[in-house]
Structure formats: C-alpha cells, structure tokens
Design a protein around this motif. Structure first.
Motif, short mmCIF file in Angstrom:
data_model
loop_
_atom_site.label_atom_id
_atom_site.label_comp_id
_atom_site.label_asym_id
_atom_site.label_seq_id
_atom_site.Cartn_x
_atom_site.Cartn_y
_atom_site.Cartn_z
N ARG A 174 0.82 -1.21 0.00
CA ARG A 174 0.00 0.00 0.00
C ARG A 174 0.86 1.26 0.00
NH1 ARG A 174 -3.25 -3.26 4.20
NH2 ARG A 174 -4.90 -4.20 2.93
N GLN A 175 1.97 1.24 0.74
CA GLN A 175 2.85 2.41 0.77
C GLN A 175 3.47 2.68 -0.59
OE1 GLN A 175 5.61 1.43 3.90
NE2 GLN A 175 4.07 1.70 5.52
N ALA A 176 3.60 1.63 -1.41
CA ALA A 176 4.15 1.79 -2.76
C ALA A 176 3.08 2.14 -3.79
CB ALA A 176 4.88 0.51 -3.18
N GLY A 177 1.86 2.42 -3.31
CA GLY A 177 0.80 2.81 -4.22
C GLY A 177 -0.07 1.67 -4.71
N GLY A 178 0.14 0.46 -4.18
CA GLY A 178 -0.65 -0.68 -4.58
C GLY A 178 -1.82 -0.92 -3.64
N VAL A 189 -0.17 -4.05 -7.89
CA VAL A 189 0.96 -3.13 -7.77
C VAL A 189 1.20 -2.49 -9.13
CG1 VAL A 189 2.06 -4.40 -5.88
CG2 VAL A 189 2.70 -4.92 -8.24
N ALA A 190 1.72 -1.28 -9.10
CA ALA A 190 2.10 -0.56 -10.31
C ALA A 190 3.61 -0.57 -10.42
CB ALA A 190 1.56 0.87 -10.27
N VAL A 191 4.12 -0.10 -11.56
CA VAL A 191 5.57 0.00 -11.71
C VAL A 191 6.07 0.96 -10.64
CG1 VAL A 191 5.31 1.80 -13.49
CG2 VAL A 191 7.46 0.53 -13.29
N SER A 192 7.02 0.50 -9.82
CA SER A 192 7.44 1.32 -8.70
C SER A 192 8.78 0.86 -8.14
CB SER A 192 6.39 1.27 -7.58
OG SER A 192 6.85 1.93 -6.43
N PRO A 193 9.74 1.77 -8.04
CA PRO A 193 10.99 1.44 -7.36
C PRO A 193 10.81 1.41 -5.85
CG PRO A 193 11.01 3.74 -8.01
CD PRO A 193 9.75 3.14 -8.56
N LEU A 194 9.63 1.86 -5.36
CA LEU A 194 9.37 1.92 -3.93
C LEU A 194 8.93 0.57 -3.36
CD1 LEU A 194 7.41 5.30 -3.77
CD2 LEU A 194 9.85 4.91 -3.36
N LEU A 195 8.58 -0.38 -4.24
CA LEU A 195 8.16 -1.68 -3.74
C LEU A 195 9.40 -2.48 -3.36
CD1 LEU A 195 5.67 -3.46 -3.22
CD2 LEU A 195 6.09 -4.52 -5.45
#
Length: 226
Positions: A174-178, A189-195
């Motif tokens: 969730r913190q990574a936008g998913g 999940v979306a494309v994210s370097p935060l995951l």
C-alpha cells in the motif's frame, strides 16, 4: 525448508489443478477470479492504436490466454501475450496463434526482454518460493501506467518461527501505491521502485497444506532485514 531445486521438483509446485482448465471468461475463469477481464482491459489501448503487451505468470496449460489470443487474431488487435509456467503442459491449441508466446521456465530466474502493460498471476504465487522477490521483480517489468494483479495468501508468507508477516507485507504494498484485499486475497501493484520488502528469503516449505482455495500451497520463509 526446501532449496529452490527441491521446491521446483515438488509435486505440490507442479500442481496438476493449477490453471489447467481456467478459461478467459465464464464460471471457471480469469475474469471471475481477477474480477475483470484482462483482454477487455487491454482492448481499449489496442483499439487506440497502441501496441499492448500482457504477461501471464503461472499460466498452466495456457487455455485462458489462448482464448484471448484467438480473439486478438479474430479482431486483428495489436496485443502481444506471453505466458510462463514452470511445467510445459501447454495445450497444443496455442501453437498457431501468432500473438501468443508460451515459455517453460522457473520464475525465480526468468526475465522478460521488454516491459508489459499488464501482468497477471492467477493463484500462481501460492506455489512460488520467493513470493516477495517475484513481486518486486514484476513491478520492474511494467510499463509506466501498467499494473500487476494476482492472488497472495498472506498466511503463506512467514518468518522462520512460522509467524505471519502478512500485515507488514500488505503495508509495504500500500505504501508503494498498490492495494491488497484480505477478503479476496487480490493484490495490485504498479511500476514502482518503492516496492521493496524488508525481508530476505530463506527457503520454502511444501507441507503448508491446503490454503483458502482448497489446494496444497507453499509457505515462503523470510527473515527481517534493516
């Protein structure tokens, strides 16, 4: 715990029921389990003249993506579909579909050459050893605006003492936008370097027993890292 080689030789991982009969739509289908039809999601982009790519992980015999590839051929859509499964039990009906590529490979090692608009994994993570590692890698395989959608039973993600780390994993997603639903076990999940999960993979246990869909699953074991 099992090594990677031992895990992939397990009868549990080579599950004869996993995605062997699922269709694209209908009562036993991707559309029902994912709560959307993947081809419908891709069709609007293709009709706008964009080249679209869909990756299906743990595709089983590939029946669902073969259904989609037949529609792509019929409607002359610019959609490329790739299916990957550990066991090459692919239905022979997909060999003449130009938009479809089927790959037999371990998802612990396989990497795509180009990114995708959509990645699906319908109940496949239940049988993967390093579930969190695959999620992190899959988030890097997406195009901007793309998404990964699949099922994850948090009961099968544990620390060495068999304590579930599911709430922490869901929080990172969730913190990574998913998003993650504990009711449907669907995650996105979306494309994210935060995951990036704060856990290191130790191994897997194929004696987890049946999970929420009634099929024997694999427990993935991790340790916390700073």
């Amino acid at each position: 715990m099992l090594s990677l080689h031992e895990l992939e030789a397990s009868d549990i991982v080579a599950n004869s029921q996993m995605n062997r009969e699922r269709q694209l739509s209908g009562p036993n289908s991707y559309a029902l389990d994912l709560r959307f039809n993947p081809l419908d999601a891709m069709r609007s982009y293709a009709e706008a003249g964009k080249s679209v790519r869909w990756l299906d992980l743990c595709c089983g015999t590939g029946k669902a993506i073969m259904d989609a590839a037949k529609i792509v051929r019929q409607e002359v859509l610019s959609i490329e579909i790739v299916g990957v499964d550990l066991v090459p039990m692919f239905d022979p009906g997909g060999t003449d579909l130009p938009s479809l590529t089927l790959v037999a490979a371990s998802l612990h090692h396989w990497e795509p050459d180009d990114p995708f608009d959509l990645i699906t994994c319908v109940h496949g993570l239940h049988y993967v050893g390093d579930k969190l590692g695959l999620l992190q890698r899959a988030a890097r395989w997406l195009k901007p605006g793309g998404r990964f959608v699949g099922h994850l039973d948090m009961n099968n993600v544990q620390c060495i003492n068999r304590q579930s780390i599911g709430r922490e994993v869901a929080a990172v997603i969730r913190q990574a936008g998913g998003s993650y639903s504990s009711k449907s076990r669907l995650l996105e999940v979306a494309v994210s370097p935060l995951l990036c999960f704060p856990f290191a993979y130790l191994g897997a246990n194929d004696h987890a027993g049946p999970n929420y869909i009634g099929q024997p699953a694999v427990d993935s074991v991790y340790k916390r890292i700073s």
